[in-house]
Scaffold this motif. Sequence first.
Motif, short mmCIF file in Angstrom:
data_model
loop_
_atom_site.label_atom_id
_atom_site.label_comp_id
_atom_site.label_asym_id
_atom_site.label_seq_id
_atom_site.Cartn_x
_atom_site.Cartn_y
_atom_site.Cartn_z
N LEU A 17 -1.22 -11.37 -23.35
CA LEU A 17 -0.21 -10.66 -24.14
C LEU A 17 -0.91 -9.74 -25.12
N CYS A 18 -0.34 -8.58 -25.33
CA CYS A 18 -0.87 -7.68 -26.35
C CYS A 18 -0.12 -7.95 -27.65
N ILE A 19 -0.82 -8.48 -28.63
CA ILE A 19 -0.23 -8.70 -29.94
C ILE A 19 -1.07 -7.95 -30.97
N THR A 20 -0.41 -7.43 -31.98
CA THR A 20 -1.12 -6.62 -32.98
C THR A 20 -1.08 -7.25 -34.36
N LYS A 21 -0.19 -8.21 -34.56
CA LYS A 21 -0.10 -8.88 -35.86
C LYS A 21 -0.62 -10.30 -35.73
N ARG A 22 -1.17 -10.80 -36.80
CA ARG A 22 -1.67 -12.17 -36.80
C ARG A 22 -0.47 -13.13 -36.74
#
Length: 133
Positions: free
Chosen positions: A68-73
Amino acid sequence: MDSPASARVDSWLWAVRVYKTRSAATAGCRAGHVRVNGERVKAAQSIRPGDEVRVRIAGFDRILVVKLCITKRVGASVAAEAVTDLTPPPPPREEVALLPMRDRGAGRPTKRDRREIERLRGRDDPSGLADDD
């Protein structure tokens, strides 16, 4: 949770908890410790699901596959779902012979101490001058 189609490699590494801070992830990319699909990348490089990310940390390579592409912690459980870890287990540690250790600051070993140490290591003749004839 809807994930974007791509993400920056430094923010993804930070989000999946490979690096403690995003600036550390950026520094790792800048130093050449991060590879995506076998090529060194800059921090702003985009990654997509299915990409293989190799990160060199503490002298060992971690091999990660983007799920999955996640950008937030996010929470640790969500972060674990965003990555597949293909890193092989570390090599077994060699058993170190348990020799007595001298106290720190005890000074240089005496001739008697040195002979005892050599005897413990299995060398009967510490001088190395014995004839094998």
